[in-house]
Write an enzyme that holds these catalytic residues in place. Structure first.
Site, PDB file in Angstrom:
ATOM      1  N   ASN A 128      -7.795  34.296  17.630  1.00  0.00           N
ATOM      2  CA  ASN A 128      -8.457  35.273  18.514  1.00  0.00           C
ATOM      3  C   ASN A 128      -9.902  35.511  18.085  1.00  0.00           C
ATOM      4  O   ASN A 128     -10.327  36.650  17.911  1.00  0.00           O
ATOM      5  CB  ASN A 128      -7.681  36.594  18.503  1.00  0.00           C
ATOM      6  CG  ASN A 128      -7.989  37.458  19.707  1.00  0.00           C
ATOM      7  OD1 ASN A 128      -8.357  36.934  20.756  1.00  0.00           O
ATOM      8  ND2 ASN A 128      -7.854  38.741  19.576  1.00  0.00           N
ATOM      9  N   ARG A 133     -18.493  32.956  14.901  1.00  0.00           N
ATOM     10  CA  ARG A 133     -18.066  34.026  14.008  1.00  0.00           C
ATOM     11  C   ARG A 133     -17.090  33.531  12.947  1.00  0.00           C
ATOM     12  O   ARG A 133     -17.085  34.025  11.815  1.00  0.00           O
ATOM     13  CB  ARG A 133     -17.443  35.181  14.792  1.00  0.00           C
ATOM     14  CG  ARG A 133     -17.501  36.490  14.014  1.00  0.00           C
ATOM     15  CD  ARG A 133     -17.183  37.683  14.886  1.00  0.00           C
ATOM     16  NE  ARG A 133     -15.769  37.951  14.906  1.00  0.00           N
ATOM     17  CZ  ARG A 133     -15.158  38.802  14.074  1.00  0.00           C
ATOM     18  NH1 ARG A 133     -15.854  39.445  13.161  1.00  0.00           N
ATOM     19  NH2 ARG A 133     -13.871  38.996  14.147  1.00  0.00           N
ATOM     20  N   ARG A 178      -7.133  40.280  10.323  1.00  0.00           N
ATOM     21  CA  ARG A 178      -6.740  39.052   9.631  1.00  0.00           C
ATOM     22  C   ARG A 178      -6.694  39.227   8.122  1.00  0.00           C
ATOM     23  O   ARG A 178      -6.181  38.354   7.412  1.00  0.00           O
ATOM     24  CB  ARG A 178      -7.706  37.933   9.982  1.00  0.00           C
ATOM     25  CG  ARG A 178      -7.826  37.685  11.476  1.00  0.00           C
ATOM     26  CD  ARG A 178      -8.984  36.777  11.810  1.00  0.00           C
ATOM     27  NE  ARG A 178      -9.297  36.794  13.238  1.00  0.00           N
ATOM     28  CZ  ARG A 178     -10.041  37.708  13.826  1.00  0.00           C
ATOM     29  NH1 ARG A 178     -10.577  38.686  13.111  1.00  0.00           N
ATOM     30  NH2 ARG A 178     -10.256  37.665  15.126  1.00  0.00           N
ATOM     31  N   LYS A 220       0.423  27.510  16.261  1.00  0.00           N
ATOM     32  CA  LYS A 220      -0.917  26.950  16.425  1.00  0.00           C
ATOM     33  C   LYS A 220      -1.664  26.786  15.111  1.00  0.00           C
ATOM     34  O   LYS A 220      -2.206  25.724  14.811  1.00  0.00           O
ATOM     35  CB  LYS A 220      -1.711  27.833  17.389  1.00  0.00           C
ATOM     36  CG  LYS A 220      -3.215  27.694  17.339  1.00  0.00           C
ATOM     37  CD  LYS A 220      -3.688  26.330  17.815  1.00  0.00           C
ATOM     38  CE  LYS A 220      -5.205  26.324  17.993  1.00  0.00           C
ATOM     39  NZ  LYS A 220      -5.925  26.609  16.753  1.00  0.00           N
ATOM     40  N   PRO A 237      -1.559  20.894  18.024  1.00  0.00           N
ATOM     41  CA  PRO A 237      -1.928  22.312  18.204  1.00  0.00           C
ATOM     42  C   PRO A 237      -2.160  22.645  19.677  1.00  0.00           C
ATOM     43  O   PRO A 237      -2.910  21.951  20.364  1.00  0.00           O
ATOM     44  CB  PRO A 237      -3.255  22.436  17.428  1.00  0.00           C
ATOM     45  CG  PRO A 237      -3.349  21.216  16.574  1.00  0.00           C
ATOM     46  CD  PRO A 237      -2.594  20.152  17.291  1.00  0.00           C
ATOM     47  N   ASP A 239      -3.668  25.380  22.033  1.00  0.00           N
ATOM     48  CA  ASP A 239      -4.473  26.587  22.212  1.00  0.00           C
ATOM     49  C   ASP A 239      -4.789  26.749  23.698  1.00  0.00           C
ATOM     50  O   ASP A 239      -4.237  26.045  24.530  1.00  0.00           O
ATOM     51  CB  ASP A 239      -5.764  26.493  21.396  1.00  0.00           C
ATOM     52  CG  ASP A 239      -6.671  25.388  21.924  1.00  0.00           C
ATOM     53  OD1 ASP A 239      -6.268  24.685  22.875  1.00  0.00           O
ATOM     54  OD2 ASP A 239      -7.780  25.229  21.417  1.00  0.00           O
TER      55      ASP A 239
END
Length: 282
Positions: A128, A133, A178, A220, A237, A239
């Site tokens: 997310n 970033r 996180r 994922k 994966p 996404d």
DNA sequence: AGCCAGGACAAGT
DNA sequence: ACTTGTCATGGC
């Protein structure tokens, strides 16, 4: 493949299916900056530049021949026969027009063999989150780790260094929700509850189960870690982009298993192709 | 200004 | 077994 060394630089020519730009700009690594045809960044505890000189020719620096043989050749997956892998994939997906298109678009993509723990933490951070970033957070984490360990910030922090940073320290780095995930990963790897050696030697399925013991690691993140950190090419994966691709190209009637033992590479081709097309629409 | 980002978890159907 | 709200932060 011909390898020569001169003035602290290694030149490699005769490469097939390798592009610096595509390999470092397809979202699998977060500590490199791609500028034009070269990628400069940090990996394996070193600062390194990969520069595309020509089609099939790159330069690596600072680097020696023996360092190329012992470190970077494997890191870049240049010890894998991508011609063979690609023809196997093309044969398995004989009728798949979209994949063959994507395989042309991303023909220079190689799956890097990054260090497992770094890959694990990086993709926990990726959830997310957006790529600029993610890069900042990882860089901040390495700086903080260096402060505590006394090591160079080129080194990715080890599990015990991350434990010393602590949940509060991780939150101070703006990792947000996180922070406890990162801490849990460090703790479980440090005390052996999650055994990365076992992941390395086992199947992708076993590896997924092992990694998912960590809070904040789901299908994922586990698949990305297995693919980019452990070279498990069958990991696929899924996404938001891949979901989009699956729906648009295959109408939802398909899963990662339909792409066989090299599904992960197929996924990278599709992912890159879809994003590449998006970029060029603007 | 507000939506979204290489998701996972927990609680609710 | 599927769906939904929530999580902390900032990029664009």
């Amino acid at each position: 493949m011909t390898v020569t060394e001169k003035d602290g630089k290694v030149n490699v020519k005769g490469l097939e299916y390798f592009s610096v730009n595509q390999t470092f700009d397809c979202g699998q690594c977060f500590r490199f900056e791609v500028d034009g045809s070269s990628a400069k960044g940090l990996a394996m505890g070193k600062e390194i530049t990969f520069s595309q000189i020509n089609d099939g020719e790159i330069e690596i620096y600072p680097c020696t021949c023996s360092e190329f043989e012992s470190v970077w050749k494997r890191y870049l997956s240049l010890d894998e026969d991508y011609g063979k892998i690609r023809s196997g994939l093309a044969e398995l997906r004989r009728e798949d027009k979209k994949l063959s298109e994507a395989m042309i678009t991303g023909s220079g993509i190689r799956i890097l063999r990054q260090s497992p723990f770094e890959t694990l933490i990086s993709f926990i951070i990726s959830q997310n989150n957006n790529i600029p970033r993610i890069k900042k957070l990882i860089s901040a984490l390495c700086e903080e780790g260096a402060k505590i360990s006394g090591q160079s910030e080129k080194e990715f922090p080890t599990p015990d260094v991350i434990m010393k940073i602590g949940v509060d320290g991780l939150k101070a780095l703006k990792t947000g929700f996180r922070a406890e995930y990162i801490y849990d990963a460090a703790k479980k790897v440090a005390d052996g509850e999650v055994d990365l050696e076992k992941v390395k030697s086992g199947t992708a399925e076993k590896g997924e189960a092992e990694l998912c013991k960590i809070k904040g690691v789901g299908p994922k993140v586990a698949a990305c870690t297995l693919l980019f950190g452990f070279g498990k090419y069958s990991s696929f994966p899924i996404d938001v982009w891949v979901k989009r691709v699956m729906r648009e190209y295959y109408g939802d009637s398909i899963s990662g298993k339909d792409f066989g033992e090299y599904a992960g590479l197929a996924q990278q081709y599709l992912f890159y192709h879809r994003r590449y097309i998006e970029e060029n629409r603007k």
